[in-house]
Design a protein around this motif. Sequence first.
Motif, PDB file in Angstrom:
ATOM      1  N   LEU A 279       0.807  -1.215   0.000  1.00 38.63           N
ATOM      2  CA  LEU A 279       0.000   0.000   0.000  1.00 38.63           C
ATOM      3  C   LEU A 279       0.847   1.275   0.000  1.00 38.63           C
ATOM      4  CD1 LEU A 279      -2.668  -1.090   2.638  1.00 38.63           C
ATOM      5  CD2 LEU A 279      -3.037  -0.854   0.170  1.00 38.63           C
ATOM      6  N   GLY A 280       2.147   1.133   0.222  1.00 43.23           N
ATOM      7  CA  GLY A 280       3.005   2.308   0.319  1.00 43.23           C
ATOM      8  C   GLY A 280       2.772   3.103   1.580  1.00 43.23           C
ATOM      9  N   GLU A 281       2.458   2.412   2.669  1.00 41.55           N
ATOM     10  CA  GLU A 281       2.163   3.060   3.948  1.00 41.55           C
ATOM     11  C   GLU A 281       3.271   2.750   4.958  1.00 41.55           C
ATOM     12  OE1 GLU A 281      -0.348   5.039   4.716  1.00 41.55           O
ATOM     13  OE2 GLU A 281      -1.500   4.859   2.843  1.00 41.55           O
ATOM     14  N   PRO A 282       3.521   3.658   5.915  1.00 43.19           N
ATOM     15  CA  PRO A 282       4.543   3.395   6.933  1.00 43.19           C
ATOM     16  C   PRO A 282       4.075   2.373   7.949  1.00 43.19           C
ATOM     17  CG  PRO A 282       3.413   5.448   7.418  1.00 43.19           C
ATOM     18  CD  PRO A 282       2.902   4.992   6.077  1.00 43.19           C
ATOM     19  N   ASN A 283       5.006   1.635   8.499  1.00 40.59           N
ATOM     20  CA  ASN A 283       4.701   0.686   9.564  1.00 40.59           C
ATOM     21  C   ASN A 283       4.948   1.370  10.902  1.00 40.59           C
ATOM     22  OD1 ASN A 283       4.569  -1.501  11.373  1.00 40.59           O
ATOM     23  ND2 ASN A 283       5.270  -2.932   9.800  1.00 40.59           N
ATOM     24  N   ARG A 284       3.896   1.518  11.700  1.00 33.89           N
ATOM     25  CA  ARG A 284       3.993   2.238  12.973  1.00 33.89           C
ATOM     26  C   ARG A 284       4.096   1.303  14.180  1.00 33.89           C
ATOM     27  NH1 ARG A 284      -0.361   4.705  10.125  1.00 33.89           N
ATOM     28  NH2 ARG A 284       0.112   6.808   9.357  1.00 33.89           N
ATOM     29  N   SER A 285       4.168   0.001  13.940  1.00 35.82           N
ATOM     30  CA  SER A 285       4.163  -0.943  15.052  1.00 35.82           C
ATOM     31  C   SER A 285       5.525  -1.036  15.731  1.00 35.82           C
ATOM     32  CB  SER A 285       3.746  -2.329  14.563  1.00 35.82           C
ATOM     33  OG  SER A 285       3.982  -3.302  15.569  1.00 35.82           O
ATOM     34  N   ALA A 286       5.562  -0.751  17.021  1.00 34.71           N
ATOM     35  CA  ALA A 286       6.797  -0.915  17.794  1.00 34.71           C
ATOM     36  C   ALA A 286       7.124  -2.393  17.982  1.00 34.71           C
ATOM     37  CB  ALA A 286       6.666  -0.220  19.143  1.00 34.71           C
ATOM     38  N   ALA A 287       6.097  -3.224  18.159  1.00 36.39           N
ATOM     39  CA  ALA A 287       6.329  -4.654  18.328  1.00 36.39           C
ATOM     40  C   ALA A 287       6.921  -5.263  17.061  1.00 36.39           C
ATOM     41  CB  ALA A 287       5.033  -5.359  18.700  1.00 36.39           C
ATOM     42  N   ALA A 288       6.502  -4.753  15.908  1.00 37.88           N
ATOM     43  CA  ALA A 288       7.068  -5.256  14.653  1.00 37.88           C
ATOM     44  C   ALA A 288       8.569  -4.979  14.599  1.00 37.88           C
ATOM     45  CB  ALA A 288       6.363  -4.617  13.460  1.00 37.88           C
ATOM     46  N   ARG A 289       8.974  -3.800  15.055  1.00 34.04           N
ATOM     47  CA  ARG A 289      10.407  -3.500  15.110  1.00 34.04           C
ATOM     48  C   ARG A 289      11.111  -4.414  16.099  1.00 34.04           C
ATOM     49  NH1 ARG A 289       8.227   1.711  14.968  1.00 34.04           N
ATOM     50  NH2 ARG A 289       8.612   2.059  17.186  1.00 34.04           N
TER      51      ARG A 289
END
Length: 306
Positions: A279-289
């Motif tokens: 989608l070309g959207e930023p990933n805002r998840s801290a858990a994902a990092r």
Amino acid sequence: MTEVLLRDVSLRDGLQLTGKPLPTGRKLALVRSLLAAGVPELEIGSLARGDLVPPLADTLDVVAALTPEELERCWVWVATPRHVQKAVAAGARNVQYCFSVSDAHNNANIGRDTEASLAAMPEAVEHALGAGGRIQLCLATSFTCPFDGPVDPDRVLEIVGDPRTAGSCDVVVCDTLGQAVPSEVGSLVGRVAAAGDRRVAFHGHDTWGQGVANGLAAVAAGATLLDGALGGLGGCPFAPGASGNTASEDLLFALRPSWLTPAVLAGLVTEGEDLLAELGEPNRSAAARGVRSTATAFPWTAGPRS
């Protein structure tokens, strides 16, 4: 103790502000992947006008392509009795009847005042229950309105206690703008939970970085369902100042439901990464990092993608 459930709303609230459409087949694949991973409930689309919210214009196609068993765990956003009729005709089992506590936002979002939406709810309930389905009472702008500012909690309680909402199985309390703080969330959710025997859900946004804290405050006050979106995707096109939903990955890491394992969380992180990249959207998840950390002594890390 009742286990708190997550409802992933990536395919409804998550897609509302995206500039790129997600093909129907891709949506179906994501629904099935999330259900197979163990996510208890999903919000899969909206009956909002397709010209106003183009990413959700194929919602009825998504509903029609899913099996009855899959649809038992899926919700569709509706705002009118006619929406309910169309949703259940396509096969939907669960609908989320949503309107705003504040008139200004309800007019911007749905095109009528709050009283008009409330007055129409008994007919919506009749259509949903008549088809053997379930219907939620979903209250947007339960804390603040982008046009009128703070919302009186007593007004929320008035709507929850209004006899015209009878027949709804749940009350969804929404921090539409992500401006609430845990003390406010705990207070309002606690009052809603004490006001009846319906399940209480909390829908939060992470605009001011309080998404997970607010979700946990809601749980402590009696909520048993939390909404989240992969990577914190989403926002409301009719609510200036709102940013993405609280990330599903972050809520799950905090809640640790019985079905969640490090491998399952890593798989959901990958799903979110792929979706947001598409989608070309930023990933805002801290858990994902965190999952992508190289700190291998911690069992919840998976390291960088190969």
